[in-house]
Design a protein around this motif. Structure first.
Motif, short mmCIF file in Angstrom:
data_model
loop_
_atom_site.label_atom_id
_atom_site.label_comp_id
_atom_site.label_asym_id
_atom_site.label_seq_id
_atom_site.Cartn_x
_atom_site.Cartn_y
_atom_site.Cartn_z
N THR A 129 11.93 -11.75 -37.82
CA THR A 129 11.90 -12.91 -38.72
C THR A 129 13.12 -12.93 -39.63
N PHE A 130 13.51 -11.77 -40.15
CA PHE A 130 14.71 -11.69 -41.00
C PHE A 130 15.92 -12.18 -40.21
N CYS A 131 16.02 -11.78 -38.95
CA CYS A 131 17.16 -12.20 -38.11
C CYS A 131 17.15 -13.72 -37.91
N PHE A 132 15.97 -14.30 -37.70
CA PHE A 132 15.87 -15.76 -37.52
C PHE A 132 16.32 -16.49 -38.79
N TYR A 133 15.92 -15.97 -39.95
CA TYR A 133 16.35 -16.57 -41.22
C TYR A 133 17.88 -16.48 -41.36
N ALA A 134 18.45 -15.33 -41.01
CA ALA A 134 19.90 -15.15 -41.12
C ALA A 134 20.63 -16.12 -40.20
N ILE A 135 20.12 -16.30 -38.99
CA ILE A 135 20.73 -17.23 -38.04
C ILE A 135 20.65 -18.66 -38.56
N ASP A 136 19.50 -19.02 -39.12
CA ASP A 136 19.33 -20.37 -39.66
C ASP A 136 20.21 -20.60 -40.87
N LYS A 137 20.37 -19.59 -41.71
CA LYS A 137 21.25 -19.68 -42.88
C LYS A 137 22.69 -19.92 -42.43
#
Length: 216
Positions: free
Chosen positions: A128-136
């Protein structure tokens, strides 16, 4: 509508004068009783913020008057209170997340929950942290964004601690109120599921239908 202007022709004995709007426009009658604060008497040249009201005698008057310095101080005080409130909320949410993970570890340590549950939370949190970073990154560079429903689904399936960490560390999705309401809903659903897993049916489903299949 709020206007800014300068007091002119002030007669302190009679308690009235006029305001000349900044940038030009209709000057308006000013009475001392129209000031929201009576901390001091107005003087010529005072900068004020006011509402323009049209009178029946084809004249204008100023109402709800504040000194510009007073309005600025109130704005700074409000910002300070909001900042303090946000810090308190962040502190409570951070402690809540820590206590959740600590409780989860203790439940695993004492054999109440299988270690697989802790592993799922850790794995989903990292994902989930990785998905947030990608979206950011996508938001900054104008690329295709990750749907909010996807981020919420990741939180719902055990990734909410990673989502919370990403929101605070990456400053992503942490201000939008509608998103935050749904996010915290996924958190409480996770907690309710963990409580339900302590029941007889929950234990059966976890051990016989999920853990056994993962280990098969």
């Amino acid at each position: 509508m709020k206007l800014k202007g300068k007091i002119i022709s002030w007669n302190d004995d009679k308690g009235f004068g006029f305001v000349e709007p900044k940038g030009g426009g209709e000057r308006a009658f000013v009475h001392v009783k129209a000031f929201t604060s009576r901390s001091r008497r107005p003087v010529n040249g005072d900068q004020i913020i006011y509402e323009l009201v049209y009178e029946k005698n084809n004249q204008y008057k100023a109402e709800n008057i504040k000194f510009t310095s007073q309005a600025t101080n109130q704005s700074l005080k409000l910002q300070s209170n909001n900042t303090r409130h946000n810090k308190n909320e962040n502190s409570v949410a951070g402690k809540f997340t820590f206590i959740f993970f600590l409780t989860l570890c203790l439940l695993v340590l004492f054999g109440v929950l299988p270690i697989t549950v802790l592993g799922i939370y850790l794995l989903m949190s990292v994902l989930t942290f990785c998905f947030y970073a990608i979206d950011k990154s996508a938001a900054k560079n104008g690329r295709w964004r990750t749907a909010e429903s996807t981020l919420h689904l990741l939180s719902l399936t055990g990734g909410w601690p990673g989502a919370y960490l990403a929101q605070k560390k990456l400053r992503h999705k942490s201000i939008k109120k509608t998103f935050q309401r749904v996010f915290w809903l996924t958190v409480w659903i996770n907690i309710l599921i963990l409580i339900w897993l302590q029941t007889e049916l929950g234990t059966y489903l976890l051990n016989d239908l999920i853990i056994n299949r993962l280990n098969a």
